[in-house]
Enzyme design. Sequence first.
Site, PDB file in Angstrom:
ATOM      1  N   ASP A  20       2.646  19.015  -8.395  1.00 14.90           N
ATOM      2  CA  ASP A  20       4.071  18.999  -8.719  1.00 14.90           C
ATOM      3  C   ASP A  20       4.788  20.102  -7.948  1.00 14.90           C
ATOM      4  O   ASP A  20       4.375  21.266  -7.986  1.00 14.90           O
ATOM      5  CB  ASP A  20       4.274  19.234 -10.222  1.00 14.90           C
ATOM      6  CG  ASP A  20       3.749  18.069 -11.046  1.00 14.90           C
ATOM      7  OD1 ASP A  20       3.019  17.231 -10.490  1.00 14.90           O
ATOM      8  OD2 ASP A  20       4.050  18.029 -12.243  1.00 14.90           O
TER       9      ASP A  20
ATOM     10  N   ASP B 115       0.205   7.868 -13.081  1.00 11.40           N
ATOM     11  CA  ASP B 115      -0.091   9.296 -13.011  1.00 11.40           C
ATOM     12  C   ASP B 115      -1.517   9.576 -13.515  1.00 11.40           C
ATOM     13  O   ASP B 115      -1.817   9.367 -14.693  1.00 11.40           O
ATOM     14  CB  ASP B 115       0.959  10.016 -13.879  1.00 11.40           C
ATOM     15  CG  ASP B 115       1.036  11.483 -13.581  1.00 11.40           C
ATOM     16  OD1 ASP B 115       0.152  12.003 -12.877  1.00 11.40           O
ATOM     17  OD2 ASP B 115       1.997  12.125 -14.071  1.00 11.40           O
TER      18      ASP B 115
END
Length: 547
Positions: free
Chosen positions: A355, A285
Site C-alpha cells: 500500500d 485482495d
Amino acid sequence: MNKIKHKTYLPVFYLLLFCSTGIALRSSAQEPLAKMKDTIYVKGTKIPAAIGAAGQEAEILTPKPGPVPKINGPKIYGCRPGHPFLYRIPATGIRPISFSARGLPQGLRIHKETGIITGQIQKKGTYRVKLSGKSRYGKDTRILEIKCGDQINLSPPMGWNNWYAHYERITDQMMREAADHLVSSGMADAGYQYINIDDCWMNAQHHKDLGRVGRARDAIGNILPNSYFPDMRSLTNYIHGKGLKAGIYTSPGPTTCAGFTGSYGHEAADALQFAKWGFDFLKYDYCSYEYLEKKIRDSLPGITSDQLMKAPYLKMGYMLKSQSRDISFNLCQYGRNDVWVWGSEAGNSWRTGADLGPELNQFFEVALKNAVHGKWTRPGAWSDPDYIQIGYVGNTNGMGLPELTRLSPVEQYSFMSLWALLAAPLFYSGDLTKLNDFSLNVLCNAEVIDVDQDLLGKCASVVSKTENTFVLVKELEDGSRAIGLCNKGETQERVTVKWKEAGLPDSSMNIRDIWRQKNIGTAAREYTAMVPTRGVVLIRVIPSLKK
Ligand code: GLA
C-alpha cells in the site's frame, strides 16, 4: 458456468489443485546553455521560450477548459459481445451539449443530452465511431474505436476508489455521493468512470461498529452486505444511471484485510452475485489467503510458489469471465511472484507493491519499479502502482478522516505525471467532496490523461539515471514521446533528455509543456530543464513537420 473456453484458465494443474484442496482454481544543442526566466533551462538550435517549472505554491498550471465542447477520453474501448455496454462520452464545455455518434454498431444507442451510450453489441468486430458534441459555443468530434471481442480495458481504467477517503466508514450513501461528485466536479468529463467500493461493505464477526457485524452469508451461501449497504442492485443502478461503472472488492481468503467476509470456498457464488448486483470491476485482495498457504503446501507437496500464488487469481479470473457482463479484474497481492509476468492470464490490472498510503513519499521509487517491469504493460493488462492520493486523503496510519495530503503541490503534479507516463490505472482515492480547483487541475488535465490513455498502451522506460534524477520516455501513437524529467532529490537539479535516448532522430523537435498545454518552442538533439526538488517536468516532444 458458461461455455466460454479459455485454455489458459484451466490447465490440468489447477484442476488438480482445485480437486485436492477445494481452494484453487485463477539538441545538441548548441552551447551556451541559457537560463531562461524562472527555472527551466534549455539548449537548442532555437531556444524555446521557457515558461517556468512548478513552484511550491499551489499554482494552477493548466488553462481551464473553455465553453466550446471538447471530447476527451480513450480512443479505444473494449467490450465483449452480448454483454451490457455502457460508455459516457467524457466532454468539457458549457452544457447543454447535443451528442451524437456516427457509425455506432447495431445494438447501441446514444442519449443525446447526456452522451451516454448503452445497449449490447452481438457481433464481434471493430467499429470506428465518430463521436460529436455540439452546443451554441461550437463543436468537437473524436474517433472512438469500439473493439467488441475478448478484451476489455484497452486503455487503463480510470475512476475513484473509496479506500484512502473512507476506510471502514464506507456506506451506500457515500458511494452515491461519490458518483454525484465525479460528475459535478467535471472528473467524469475528463474520463474518470469507475466508482469502486473497497473493503468493509460486508459483515465482520467483530467490529467496533455494530452495523458492520452480522452473518457472513445467507442460508444458501450468498454473501451478505452489512447494514450500510441495504440494496446493492439499487446502488449500481444509481451509478450506472449516471453513465458510470461500479466496482466491488473481496479477498480469495476467508476474510479481507480489514477482517470482513472473504470469498474463500464461495468464489463461484460470489462472482455470480457481483455480476447479478451489476458490478463492473472486482479488486481481489490476497490478505488472509496467506494463512492457507501452509495447508495447500501440505496437501500438494510439489506445488511451486508461483503456482500457489497464481491459483486463486486464475480461478476468480475464470469465474468473472464466465459472467454475462464485463467485469474488470484487479489483482491485489502486492507484486508478489512477479505478478507483472502472469497477471494478464487472470485479469486486467495488478498491484505492483505494498500500500502506497503509509509510504506516500515513496511514489518516485514505486514509479521507478513499475518502469522496470514496463514491458508487461499493454492494452488490457496494466501494472497498478496504487491510487492517486492528492487533495484530502485519509490519515493512513489511523484510518482517520481525510486531511490535506502531505505531498507538496510540486509532488502532486509529479505523482500524476508519473502515473500518466506509466500508463497506470488512474484511480483517485481521496475525498471527492473536498476537491478544490488545484486538485481538479492536477487530476483533470486532458493532455496528461491522453498520455496515460494513449492507444499504444506503453509504459514509459527509464533512459537515463543519476542518483536523484531520471528521465522517463513513453512512446505515443502519433510518433511523439511523452517525457518526464524527474528529480526525486531534495535540491533542484538540471536534467537533460537527448532525442537519441528517446528513440527520436537528431533533428528539430517541437516541445510542448503538457501541464500548461503550451508549445514552448523547438530544439535539436536535446532538451534540458531545471527540475525543482521532488518535481517532474512533463513535456511532449513532437517531430517537426517537414516544410
Ligand atoms: C489492503 C489493500 C488496500 C486496501 C485494504 C483494505 O491493504 O492493499 O488497497 O484494499 O487492504 O483492507
